[in-house]
Design a protein around this motif. Structure first.
Motif, PDB file in Angstrom:
ATOM      1  N   VAL A  58       0.874  -1.182   0.000  1.00  0.00           N
ATOM      2  CA  VAL A  58       0.000   0.000   0.000  1.00  0.00           C
ATOM      3  C   VAL A  58       0.903   1.222   0.000  1.00  0.00           C
ATOM      4  CG1 VAL A  58      -1.666   1.365   1.323  1.00  0.00           C
ATOM      5  CG2 VAL A  58      -1.921  -1.126   1.213  1.00  0.00           C
ATOM      6  N   ALA A  59       0.702   2.120  -0.972  1.00  0.00           N
ATOM      7  CA  ALA A  59       1.600   3.275  -1.111  1.00  0.00           C
ATOM      8  C   ALA A  59       1.172   4.471  -0.282  1.00  0.00           C
ATOM      9  CB  ALA A  59       1.718   3.674  -2.577  1.00  0.00           C
ATOM     10  N   GLY A  60       0.086   4.346   0.487  1.00  0.00           N
ATOM     11  CA  GLY A  60      -0.309   5.436   1.367  1.00  0.00           C
ATOM     12  C   GLY A  60      -1.802   5.653   1.390  1.00  0.00           C
ATOM     13  N   ALA A  61      -2.205   6.754   2.008  1.00  0.00           N
ATOM     14  CA  ALA A  61      -3.620   7.114   2.064  1.00  0.00           C
ATOM     15  C   ALA A  61      -4.073   7.646   0.704  1.00  0.00           C
ATOM     16  CB  ALA A  61      -3.838   8.172   3.142  1.00  0.00           C
ATOM     17  N   ASP A  62      -5.374   7.837   0.566  1.00  0.00           N
ATOM     18  CA  ASP A  62      -5.924   8.405  -0.656  1.00  0.00           C
ATOM     19  C   ASP A  62      -5.713   9.919  -0.610  1.00  0.00           C
ATOM     20  OD1 ASP A  62      -7.657   9.541  -2.594  1.00  0.00           O
ATOM     21  OD2 ASP A  62      -8.834   7.704  -2.616  1.00  0.00           O
ATOM     22  N   LEU A  63      -4.793  10.435  -1.437  1.00  0.00           N
ATOM     23  CA  LEU A  63      -4.445  11.859  -1.391  1.00  0.00           C
ATOM     24  C   LEU A  63      -5.591  12.759  -1.845  1.00  0.00           C
ATOM     25  CD1 LEU A  63      -0.730  11.882  -2.600  1.00  0.00           C
ATOM     26  CD2 LEU A  63      -1.644  11.809  -0.276  1.00  0.00           C
ATOM     27  N   TYR A  64      -6.448  12.238  -2.698  1.00  0.00           N
ATOM     28  CA  TYR A  64      -7.599  13.034  -3.131  1.00  0.00           C
ATOM     29  C   TYR A  64      -8.581  13.224  -1.980  1.00  0.00           C
ATOM     30  CZ  TYR A  64      -5.748  12.465  -7.824  1.00  0.00           C
ATOM     31  OH  TYR A  64      -4.926  12.503  -8.930  1.00  0.00           O
ATOM     32  N   GLU A  65      -8.745  12.183  -1.163  1.00  0.00           N
ATOM     33  CA  GLU A  65      -9.581  12.328   0.030  1.00  0.00           C
ATOM     34  C   GLU A  65      -8.951  13.323   1.002  1.00  0.00           C
ATOM     35  OE1 GLU A  65     -11.949   8.047   0.446  1.00  0.00           O
ATOM     36  OE2 GLU A  65     -10.261   8.486   1.765  1.00  0.00           O
ATOM     37  N   LEU A  66      -7.621  13.216   1.157  1.00  0.00           N
ATOM     38  CA  LEU A  66      -6.934  14.144   2.063  1.00  0.00           C
ATOM     39  C   LEU A  66      -7.038  15.586   1.591  1.00  0.00           C
ATOM     40  CD1 LEU A  66      -3.644  12.246   3.035  1.00  0.00           C
ATOM     41  CD2 LEU A  66      -5.392  13.096   4.602  1.00  0.00           C
ATOM     42  N   LEU A  67      -6.964  15.780   0.270  1.00  0.00           N
ATOM     43  CA  LEU A  67      -7.033  17.127  -0.282  1.00  0.00           C
ATOM     44  C   LEU A  67      -8.384  17.776   0.019  1.00  0.00           C
ATOM     45  CD1 LEU A  67      -5.132  18.964  -1.891  1.00  0.00           C
ATOM     46  CD2 LEU A  67      -6.240  18.133  -3.981  1.00  0.00           C
ATOM     47  N   LYS A  68      -9.426  16.960   0.069  1.00  0.00           N
ATOM     48  CA  LYS A  68     -10.775  17.471   0.341  1.00  0.00           C
ATOM     49  C   LYS A  68     -11.051  17.615   1.837  1.00  0.00           C
ATOM     50  CE  LYS A  68     -12.617  15.263  -3.822  1.00  0.00           C
ATOM     51  NZ  LYS A  68     -13.505  14.187  -4.325  1.00  0.00           N
ATOM     52  N   THR A  69     -10.118  17.120   2.660  1.00  0.00           N
ATOM     53  CA  THR A  69     -10.304  17.181   4.116  1.00  0.00           C
ATOM     54  C   THR A  69      -9.696  18.486   4.625  1.00  0.00           C
ATOM     55  OG1 THR A  69     -10.163  14.772   4.234  1.00  0.00           O
ATOM     56  CG2 THR A  69      -9.860  15.980   6.290  1.00  0.00           C
ATOM     57  N   GLU A  70     -10.552  19.436   4.965  1.00  0.00           N
ATOM     58  CA  GLU A  70     -10.062  20.776   5.284  1.00  0.00           C
ATOM     59  C   GLU A  70     -10.346  21.214   6.716  1.00  0.00           C
ATOM     60  OE1 GLU A  70     -11.841  23.181   2.264  1.00  0.00           O
ATOM     61  OE2 GLU A  70     -10.322  22.632   0.773  1.00  0.00           O
ATOM     62  N   THR A  71     -11.275  20.556   7.404  1.00  0.00           N
ATOM     63  CA  THR A  71     -11.593  20.983   8.765  1.00  0.00           C
ATOM     64  C   THR A  71     -10.963  20.039   9.778  1.00  0.00           C
ATOM     65  OG1 THR A  71     -13.624  19.671   9.019  1.00  0.00           O
ATOM     66  CG2 THR A  71     -13.822  21.823   7.926  1.00  0.00           C
ATOM     67  N   ASN A  72     -10.749  20.565  10.967  1.00  0.00           N
ATOM     68  CA  ASN A  72     -10.214  19.764  12.066  1.00  0.00           C
ATOM     69  C   ASN A  72     -11.101  18.564  12.331  1.00  0.00           C
ATOM     70  OD1 ASN A  72      -9.696  18.859  14.846  1.00  0.00           O
ATOM     71  ND2 ASN A  72      -8.365  20.659  14.988  1.00  0.00           N
ATOM     72  N   GLU A  73     -12.401  18.789  12.308  1.00  0.00           N
ATOM     73  CA  GLU A  73     -13.353  17.725  12.626  1.00  0.00           C
ATOM     74  C   GLU A  73     -13.295  16.594  11.595  1.00  0.00           C
ATOM     75  OE1 GLU A  73     -14.036  20.947  12.539  1.00  0.00           O
ATOM     76  OE2 GLU A  73     -14.365  21.362  14.659  1.00  0.00           O
ATOM     77  N   GLU A  74     -13.207  16.950  10.320  1.00  0.00           N
ATOM     78  CA  GLU A  74     -13.131  15.938   9.260  1.00  0.00           C
ATOM     79  C   GLU A  74     -11.846  15.119   9.385  1.00  0.00           C
ATOM     80  OE1 GLU A  74     -15.455  17.991   5.495  1.00  0.00           O
ATOM     81  OE2 GLU A  74     -13.384  18.583   5.924  1.00  0.00           O
ATOM     82  N   ALA A  75     -10.732  15.812   9.620  1.00  0.00           N
ATOM     83  CA  ALA A  75      -9.449  15.128   9.730  1.00  0.00           C
ATOM     84  C   ALA A  75      -9.402  14.222  10.961  1.00  0.00           C
ATOM     85  CB  ALA A  75      -8.312  16.152   9.787  1.00  0.00           C
ATOM     86  N   TYR A  76      -9.957  14.714  12.059  1.00  0.00           N
ATOM     87  CA  TYR A  76     -10.000  13.917  13.291  1.00  0.00           C
ATOM     88  C   TYR A  76     -10.791  12.631  13.056  1.00  0.00           C
ATOM     89  CZ  TYR A  76     -11.000  12.630  18.151  1.00  0.00           C
ATOM     90  OH  TYR A  76     -11.121  11.943  19.345  1.00  0.00           O
ATOM     91  N   LYS A  77     -11.942  12.746  12.395  1.00  0.00           N
ATOM     92  CA  LYS A  77     -12.765  11.572  12.112  1.00  0.00           C
ATOM     93  C   LYS A  77     -12.018  10.582  11.231  1.00  0.00           C
ATOM     94  CE  LYS A  77     -17.224  10.169  10.167  1.00  0.00           C
ATOM     95  NZ  LYS A  77     -18.483  10.636   9.509  1.00  0.00           N
ATOM     96  N   MET A  78     -11.311  11.071  10.224  1.00  0.00           N
ATOM     97  CA  MET A  78     -10.533  10.195   9.340  1.00  0.00           C
ATOM     98  C   MET A  78      -9.452   9.449  10.130  1.00  0.00           C
ATOM     99  SD  MET A  78      -8.276  11.205   5.972  1.00  0.00           S
ATOM    100  CE  MET A  78      -9.693  11.534   4.920  1.00  0.00           C
ATOM    101  N   SER A  79      -8.756  10.187  11.014  1.00  0.00           N
ATOM    102  CA  SER A  79      -7.715   9.574  11.830  1.00  0.00           C
ATOM    103  C   SER A  79      -8.288   8.491  12.733  1.00  0.00           C
ATOM    104  CB  SER A  79      -7.010  10.636  12.678  1.00  0.00           C
ATOM    105  OG  SER A  79      -6.013  10.070  13.494  1.00  0.00           O
ATOM    106  N   LYS A  80      -9.432   8.761  13.356  1.00  0.00           N
ATOM    107  CA  LYS A  80     -10.029   7.784  14.262  1.00  0.00           C
ATOM    108  C   LYS A  80     -10.503   6.546  13.514  1.00  0.00           C
ATOM    109  CE  LYS A  80     -10.152   8.204  18.003  1.00  0.00           C
ATOM    110  NZ  LYS A  80      -9.076   7.924  19.002  1.00  0.00           N
ATOM    111  N   LEU A  81     -10.944   6.688  12.264  1.00  0.00           N
ATOM    112  CA  LEU A  81     -11.320   5.523  11.463  1.00  0.00           C
ATOM    113  C   LEU A  81     -10.088   4.656  11.191  1.00  0.00           C
ATOM    114  CD1 LEU A  81     -13.824   7.116   8.914  1.00  0.00           C
ATOM    115  CD2 LEU A  81     -14.358   5.422  10.673  1.00  0.00           C
ATOM    116  N   GLY A  82      -8.953   5.323  10.932  1.00  0.00           N
ATOM    117  CA  GLY A  82      -7.709   4.583  10.754  1.00  0.00           C
ATOM    118  C   GLY A  82      -7.296   3.861  12.021  1.00  0.00           C
TER     119      GLY A  82
END
Length: 260
Positions: free
Chosen positions: A62-86
């Motif tokens: 696996v070469a990493g996370a989905d960068l397009y999803e990361l690019l669309k993640t702009e708020t603290n809340e969205e990023a926090y949720k993504m991290s917790k899913l990981g």
């Protein structure tokens, strides 16, 4: 849940093989993580399975996370949720009741390395490359990388890798203790299944008990680990597999475990 698109599951006897196939780079997208959860649930329901092999497609892990999803993640809340899913996925793999072995070929970067580190054992093909390059993207590892890498290798080396984003070879990963062993293109497949079969030959009650006791010692106090070990030792001593194992040893024959 959508139909499973990026994960393939194959069961060969007591061995389950999970293949991540999400071209072009096997990005660990939110959908891929959800599909991994679904496949793990399916494996848990298969009583015959004793070992899981987790691998990428024929080119990379696996070469990493989905960068397009990361690019669309702009708020603290969205990023926090993504991290917790990981975190949720990696914790589930780390605490999975049967051993999960990562078969690393090619790129194992970012979320890929975080996924591999959550597995109980890692073996690598000699073309494997490891790293946490998130810092070069202006972010940090978010699926457990900052926590697991310093526990698996010498902390100063882990800090250097995280702060520089530097990648290391399969040989370096072995020298650091990040992977169990490194194999050539010709022997990688054979060695992976040899290891899996060696484990799968044992009784499932003992396999799951040993893994649970190990995890208790790694994540709790030493005394708590001893207590879990003693309880699980007691459980194993009530099984038919214990009787068979000792009888086979005393009579100099191969044990035939029935997983009970």
């Amino acid at each position: 849940m959508k139909a499973i698109e990026h994960i393939r599951l194959k069961v060969e006897g007591a061995i389950a093989i999970i293949t991540i196939d999400h071209p072009p780079v096997n990005a660990l997208s939110m959908q891929t993580m959800a599909e991994l959860h679904e496949v793990l649930t399916e494996i848990e329901q298969k009583k015959e399975v004793k070992v899981v092999l987790l691998r990428g497609n024929e080119k990379l892990f696996v070469a990493g996370a989905d960068l397009y999803e990361l690019l669309k993640t702009e708020t603290n809340e969205e990023a926090y949720k993504m991290s917790k899913l990981g975190h949720e996925l990696m914790d589930r793999i780390e605490n999975f009741p049967i051993p999960v072995i990562a078969l690393v070929e090619g790129a194992c970067l970012g979320g890929g390395l975080e996924l591999a580190m959550a597995c109980h054992i890692r073996i690598a093909k000699d073309n494997a490359i490891f790293g946490l390059p998130e810092i070069t993207l202006g972010i940090i590892p978010g699926a457990g990388g900052t926590q697991r890498l310093p526990k698996l290798i010498e902390s100063s080396k882990a800090i250097e890798m995280i702060l520089t984003g530097r990648r290391i070879s399969a040989g370096d990963a072995k020298n650091l203790g990040l992977v169990l062993d490194v194999y050539s293109e010709e022997s990688f497949e054979q060695e992976a299944f040899s290891l899996a079969n060696n484990i799968a030959d044992k009784g499932k009650v003992a396999i799951t008990s040993a893994l649970k006791a190990i995890q208790a010692g790694l994540h709790h106090s030493e005394q708590e680990g001893f207590e879990v070990e003693a309880n699980l030792f007691g459980l194993c001593c009530t099984t038919n597999d214990k009787q068979e194992g000792i009888s086979a040893f005393l009579n100099k024959r191969k044990a035939k475990f029935e997983d009970r």
